[in-house]
Write a protein that holds these residues in place. Sequence first.
Motif, short mmCIF file in Angstrom:
data_model
loop_
_atom_site.label_atom_id
_atom_site.label_comp_id
_atom_site.label_asym_id
_atom_site.label_seq_id
_atom_site.Cartn_x
_atom_site.Cartn_y
_atom_site.Cartn_z
N ALA A 54 0.83 -1.21 0.00
CA ALA A 54 0.00 0.00 0.00
C ALA A 54 0.86 1.26 0.00
CB ALA A 54 -0.94 -0.01 1.21
N VAL A 55 1.83 1.32 0.88
CA VAL A 55 2.69 2.50 0.98
C VAL A 55 3.55 2.66 -0.27
CG1 VAL A 55 4.61 3.54 2.27
CG2 VAL A 55 2.70 2.52 3.50
N SER A 56 4.12 1.56 -0.73
CA SER A 56 5.00 1.65 -1.91
C SER A 56 4.22 1.99 -3.17
CB SER A 56 5.80 0.37 -2.09
OG SER A 56 4.95 -0.72 -2.39
N THR A 57 2.96 1.56 -3.25
CA THR A 57 2.13 1.90 -4.41
C THR A 57 1.85 3.39 -4.47
OG1 THR A 57 1.14 -0.29 -4.46
CG2 THR A 57 -0.06 1.46 -5.58
N ALA A 75 -0.12 12.74 -9.22
CA ALA A 75 -1.08 11.76 -9.73
C ALA A 75 -2.48 12.14 -9.23
CB ALA A 75 -0.73 10.36 -9.23
N THR A 76 -3.48 11.91 -10.06
CA THR A 76 -4.86 12.18 -9.68
C THR A 76 -5.40 11.03 -8.84
OG1 THR A 76 -5.78 11.10 -11.63
CG2 THR A 76 -5.21 13.45 -11.85
N ARG A 77 -6.56 11.24 -8.24
CA ARG A 77 -7.19 10.15 -7.48
C ARG A 77 -7.52 8.97 -8.39
NH1 ARG A 77 -11.17 13.53 -3.48
NH2 ARG A 77 -9.48 14.30 -2.16
N ARG A 78 -7.97 9.26 -9.60
CA ARG A 78 -8.28 8.20 -10.55
C ARG A 78 -7.03 7.39 -10.85
NH1 ARG A 78 -7.23 7.25 -15.65
NH2 ARG A 78 -6.35 9.30 -15.98
N GLN A 79 -5.92 8.06 -11.06
CA GLN A 79 -4.67 7.35 -11.35
C GLN A 79 -4.21 6.52 -10.16
OE1 GLN A 79 -2.55 10.89 -12.56
NE2 GLN A 79 -2.69 10.33 -14.73
N HIS A 80 -4.37 7.05 -8.96
CA HIS A 80 -4.03 6.27 -7.76
C HIS A 80 -4.92 5.04 -7.66
CE1 HIS A 80 -0.83 8.26 -5.56
NE2 HIS A 80 -1.37 9.43 -5.82
N ALA A 87 -1.64 -2.90 -8.51
CA ALA A 87 -0.82 -3.29 -7.37
C ALA A 87 -1.47 -4.43 -6.59
CB ALA A 87 -0.57 -2.10 -6.45
N ALA A 88 -2.81 -4.43 -6.53
CA ALA A 88 -3.51 -5.53 -5.86
C ALA A 88 -3.24 -6.85 -6.57
CB ALA A 88 -5.01 -5.24 -5.80
N ALA A 89 -3.22 -6.81 -7.89
CA ALA A 89 -2.90 -8.02 -8.66
C ALA A 89 -1.45 -8.44 -8.38
CB ALA A 89 -3.11 -7.77 -10.14
N ALA A 90 -0.55 -7.47 -8.32
CA ALA A 90 0.85 -7.78 -8.02
C ALA A 90 0.99 -8.36 -6.61
CB ALA A 90 1.71 -6.52 -8.16
N TYR A 91 0.23 -7.83 -5.68
CA TYR A 91 0.23 -8.35 -4.31
C TYR A 91 -0.19 -9.81 -4.30
CZ TYR A 91 -1.42 -9.14 0.45
OH TYR A 91 -1.64 -9.67 1.70
N ALA A 92 -1.25 -10.13 -5.04
CA ALA A 92 -1.74 -11.51 -5.09
C ALA A 92 -0.67 -12.44 -5.68
CB ALA A 92 -3.02 -11.57 -5.92
N VAL A 93 0.00 -11.99 -6.71
CA VAL A 93 1.03 -12.82 -7.34
C VAL A 93 2.20 -13.04 -6.39
CG1 VAL A 93 2.73 -12.92 -9.22
CG2 VAL A 93 0.38 -12.25 -9.69
N THR A 124 5.45 -9.15 -12.29
CA THR A 124 4.26 -8.29 -12.18
C THR A 124 4.60 -6.85 -12.54
OG1 THR A 124 4.64 -7.93 -9.81
CG2 THR A 124 3.16 -9.74 -10.43
N GLY A 125 5.85 -6.46 -12.35
CA GLY A 125 6.27 -5.12 -12.73
C GLY A 125 6.16 -4.88 -14.22
#
Length: 174
Positions: A54-57, A75-80, A87-93, A124-125
């Motif tokens: 979460a923090v690194s994202t 970055a905009t809220r939409r971009q975040h 990042a959630a997909a990367a977390y799962a992987v 994932t990167g």
Amino acid sequence: METAHSQEQAAPGAFTAFARFVVCGGGVGIASSFAVAALASWIPWALANGLVTAVSTLLATELHARFTFGAGGRATRRQHAQSAGSAAAAYAVTCMAMLALQHLVAAPSARLEQVVYLSASALTGAARFAVLRLVVFARNRSQATGTVRTARPVHATVAHAPAPTDPAMLHYAA
């Protein structure tokens, strides 16, 4: 006086953007791997990975908005939000990779854990780079996809008076 258009930076090419992505995202990723390892000694690994992700994202999304993709601003809220999805997909992987390691190796060394974690993060990167470049930070989706948008013609509607049926009224209709 500068206009908003002149303040906008030119979008870097794919190679330049990827090099910047590797430096910014890779640097955050390597720091994150050490942070996960340190936190995992106090709390469960999955929770440590979630907090660090979460923090690194948030940090990486700001760096990518400002430097990697040439947005030149925050970055905009939409971009975040979109970046958080990738990042959630990367977390799962990364979690699945670490669970697989724990299943295959009874007591993996810290070095092996780092290799597995960083390998999963690198895979994932690469996928995240594509998502961020083509979706999240795409300036003009029509340029990114190669399509050209054109205006639709507007058809005028003309009201017509009904033709007179009475022959005496024909001279008024003309």
